[in-house]
Design a protein around this motif. Structure first.
Motif, PDB file in Angstrom:
ATOM      1  N   ALA A   1       0.817  -1.218   0.000  1.00 39.68           N
ATOM      2  CA  ALA A   1       0.000   0.000   0.000  1.00 39.68           C
ATOM      3  C   ALA A   1       0.847   1.262   0.000  1.00 39.68           C
ATOM      4  O   ALA A   1       0.473   2.269  -0.606  1.00 39.68           O
ATOM      5  N   LEU A   2       1.986   1.245   0.690  1.00 37.17           N
ATOM      6  CA  LEU A   2       2.861   2.422   0.777  1.00 37.17           C
ATOM      7  C   LEU A   2       4.130   2.127  -0.013  1.00 37.17           C
ATOM      8  O   LEU A   2       5.141   1.703   0.544  1.00 37.17           O
ATOM      9  N   GLN A   3       4.073   2.352  -1.300  1.00 35.94           N
ATOM     10  CA  GLN A   3       5.161   1.963  -2.180  1.00 35.94           C
ATOM     11  C   GLN A   3       6.363   2.884  -2.046  1.00 35.94           C
ATOM     12  O   GLN A   3       6.231   4.080  -1.876  1.00 35.94           O
ATOM     13  N   GLY A   4       7.553   2.273  -2.138  1.00 37.58           N
ATOM     14  CA  GLY A   4       8.789   3.037  -2.144  1.00 37.58           C
ATOM     15  C   GLY A   4       9.195   3.616  -0.807  1.00 37.58           C
ATOM     16  O   GLY A   4      10.033   4.522  -0.759  1.00 37.58           O
ATOM     17  N   LYS A   5       8.621   3.118   0.292  1.00 36.17           N
ATOM     18  CA  LYS A   5       8.899   3.673   1.615  1.00 36.17           C
ATOM     19  C   LYS A   5       9.339   2.578   2.592  1.00 36.17           C
ATOM     20  O   LYS A   5       8.818   2.468   3.688  1.00 36.17           O
ATOM     21  N   SER A   6      10.302   1.787   2.169  1.00 34.58           N
ATOM     22  CA  SER A   6      10.777   0.680   3.001  1.00 34.58           C
ATOM     23  C   SER A   6      11.306   1.148   4.339  1.00 34.58           C
ATOM     24  O   SER A   6      11.018   0.551   5.381  1.00 34.58           O
ATOM     25  N   ALA A   7      12.112   2.212   4.339  1.00 31.05           N
ATOM     26  CA  ALA A   7      12.710   2.698   5.582  1.00 31.05           C
ATOM     27  C   ALA A   7      11.641   3.217   6.538  1.00 31.05           C
ATOM     28  O   ALA A   7      11.724   2.992   7.758  1.00 31.05           O
ATOM     29  N   VAL A   8      10.627   3.888   6.006  1.00 35.62           N
ATOM     30  CA  VAL A   8       9.549   4.415   6.837  1.00 35.62           C
ATOM     31  C   VAL A   8       8.754   3.273   7.463  1.00 35.62           C
ATOM     32  O   VAL A   8       8.422   3.298   8.663  1.00 35.62           O
ATOM     33  N   VAL A   9       8.444   2.258   6.663  1.00 43.07           N
ATOM     34  CA  VAL A   9       7.701   1.101   7.169  1.00 43.07           C
ATOM     35  C   VAL A   9       8.492   0.391   8.259  1.00 43.07           C
ATOM     36  O   VAL A   9       7.936  -0.012   9.290  1.00 43.07           O
ATOM     37  N   ARG A  10       9.797   0.257   8.076  1.00 44.83           N
ATOM     38  CA  ARG A  10      10.601  -0.423   9.094  1.00 44.83           C
ATOM     39  C   ARG A  10      10.601   0.356  10.401  1.00 44.83           C
ATOM     40  O   ARG A  10      10.507  -0.239  11.482  1.00 44.83           O
ATOM     41  N   LEU A  11      10.700   1.676  10.332  1.00 46.85           N
ATOM     42  CA  LEU A  11      10.652   2.477  11.551  1.00 46.85           C
ATOM     43  C   LEU A  11       9.313   2.324  12.261  1.00 46.85           C
ATOM     44  O   LEU A  11       9.249   2.211  13.485  1.00 46.85           O
ATOM     45  N   ALA A  12       8.228   2.312  11.480  1.00 46.26           N
ATOM     46  CA  ALA A  12       6.900   2.170  12.070  1.00 46.26           C
ATOM     47  C   ALA A  12       6.757   0.821  12.774  1.00 46.26           C
ATOM     48  O   ALA A  12       6.221   0.728  13.881  1.00 46.26           O
ATOM     49  N   LEU A  13       7.251  -0.243  12.145  1.00 45.59           N
ATOM     50  CA  LEU A  13       7.165  -1.570  12.756  1.00 45.59           C
ATOM     51  C   LEU A  13       8.104  -1.689  13.953  1.00 45.59           C
ATOM     52  O   LEU A  13       7.793  -2.384  14.919  1.00 45.59           O
ATOM     53  N   THR A  14       9.229  -1.008  13.907  1.00 49.12           N
ATOM     54  CA  THR A  14      10.126  -0.985  15.066  1.00 49.12           C
ATOM     55  C   THR A  14       9.401  -0.392  16.266  1.00 49.12           C
ATOM     56  O   THR A  14       9.507  -0.897  17.391  1.00 49.12           O
ATOM     57  N   CYS A  15       8.650   0.678  16.038  1.00 53.97           N
ATOM     58  CA  CYS A  15       7.873   1.292  17.116  1.00 53.97           C
ATOM     59  C   CYS A  15       6.842   0.311  17.654  1.00 53.97           C
ATOM     60  O   CYS A  15       6.650   0.195  18.870  1.00 53.97           O
ATOM     61  N   LEU A  16       6.173  -0.411  16.764  1.00 55.12           N
ATOM     62  CA  LEU A  16       5.169  -1.396  17.173  1.00 55.12           C
ATOM     63  C   LEU A  16       5.792  -2.472  18.048  1.00 55.12           C
ATOM     64  O   LEU A  16       5.282  -2.805  19.130  1.00 55.12           O
TER      65      LEU A  16
END
Length: 333
Positions: free
Chosen positions: A36-51
């Motif tokens: 769903a959020l294409q091209g934002k691997s680093a952002v997704v990883r930070l969000a999951l790290t927070c989770l």
């Protein structure tokens, strides 16, 4: 997800190696959200790290870059209860936490929970509500409970608030109080997509609507992963490095307020989750450095003179990272 590592039968004891199980679940969630959020691997990883660190996430950026898509991506990827609260200037604290209603049938007041009673709460455009309304989240974000008329009501566990906000210089926004900011483990920005990613977004949306994400993880899995991330080894030298970074922010002349001890704990917890995502059982200095800005920058309050000169907290933090010596050891002992 490998069926062999599915924890639904016994979520606290995965049949595979714990590190492999954690990494497999992380990859499944990351790949699902990137759909769903294409091209934002680093952002997704930070969000999951927070989770996985068991904290709350603040996503700040200009309108239209995917802040709400990121938050909904996490919610839709989990088999968990979630509620969305659209923050507006007329929103009241009781609209968030709930209120007591008089029941005529038995002559008593009954507490009716608000939308904050869910595993995941999406606080959309949080800084469009008044500071009084924003403060309704202070207790529940820190203590995972709501107190109403002297009675405490616990919220479900795990509990995660994902708040989105526009930059404070946009029309109709309020600055979040420092106490509220300090309760967010990470603050991140999504940013504009690159040319290829934006082209892919346009091509995909021309033929289909926003993709429906599969639910690839459960509450039991996330609970186990939060517990596991907390067991990742932090060597004394690494703990000292974290403390020195945070202490250095308190003596900078550009800052009126440095990071609090809550910031130290947040940085360590986030670094543990970051290491677990890489399949490691120990934290390195690079883990700490990678997370220093998203964990600490929003906790720093600039001196008025520095603010007038255009100094940004990220710049001060970058200088702190350069000034504080990095431990020579790898951090595994």
């Amino acid at each position: 997800m490998n069926p062999r590592t599915d924890p639904t039968t016994n979520p606290s004891r995965p049949s595979a190696d714990p590190a492999d199980y954690f990494a497999a679940t992380f990859r499944a969630l990351q790949q699902n959200m990137e759909y769903a959020l294409q091209g934002k691997s680093a952002v997704v990883r930070l969000a999951l790290t927070c989770l996985f660190a068991g904290g709350h996430l603040l996503v700040e950026d200009v309108p239209g870059v995917g802040k709400t898509t990121l938050a909904k991506g996490i919610a839709n990827s989990l088999e968990a209860s979630w509620h969305r609260i659209q923050f507006t200037p007329d929103l009241l604290p009781s609209d968030i936490t709930g209120t007591s209603v008089y029941d005529q049938s038995d002559g008593r007041f009954t507490f009716r929970p608000g939308p904050v009673f869910a595993h995941l709460v999406l606080a959309d455009e949080i800084n469009r509500a008044s500071p009084k309304t924003q403060s309704a989240l202070l207790e529940v974000m820190e203590e995972h409970q709501v107190t109403e008329n002297g009675t405490t009501h616990p919220v479900p566990r795990p509990f995660l608030v994902i708040a989105t906000q526009n930059p404070i210089d946009l029309e109709g926004t309020y600055r979040l109080p420092e106490a509220q900011l300090d309760r967010f483990l990470l603050r991140i920005a999504v940013g504009y997509p690159d040319l290829d990613a934006e082209t892919a977004i346009l091509t995909g949306r021309a033929t289909r609507a926003l993709p429906e994400l599969a639910r690839v993880s459960t509450v039991e899995q996330v609970s186990w992963m939060i517990q596991y991330a907390g067991t990742i080894h932090v060597a004394p030298t690494i703990a000292r490095y974290v403390a020195e970074l945070v202490h250095a922010t308190r003596s900078r002349e550009e800052l009126r307020l440095g990071a609090s001890p809550r910031g130290s704990l947040a940085l360590m917890r986030a670094a543990q989750a970051w290491a677990a995502c890489e399949g490691r059982g120990y934290v390195t200095p690079d883990d700490v450095k990678a997370l220093a800005e998203p964990v600490l920058a929003h906790r720093l309050l600039l001196d008025p003179d520095a603010e007038l000169r255009g100094v940004r907290p990220q710049q001060v933090l970058a200088e702190v990272l350069r000034a504080v010596p990095v431990p020579a050891a790898a951090g595994v002992s």
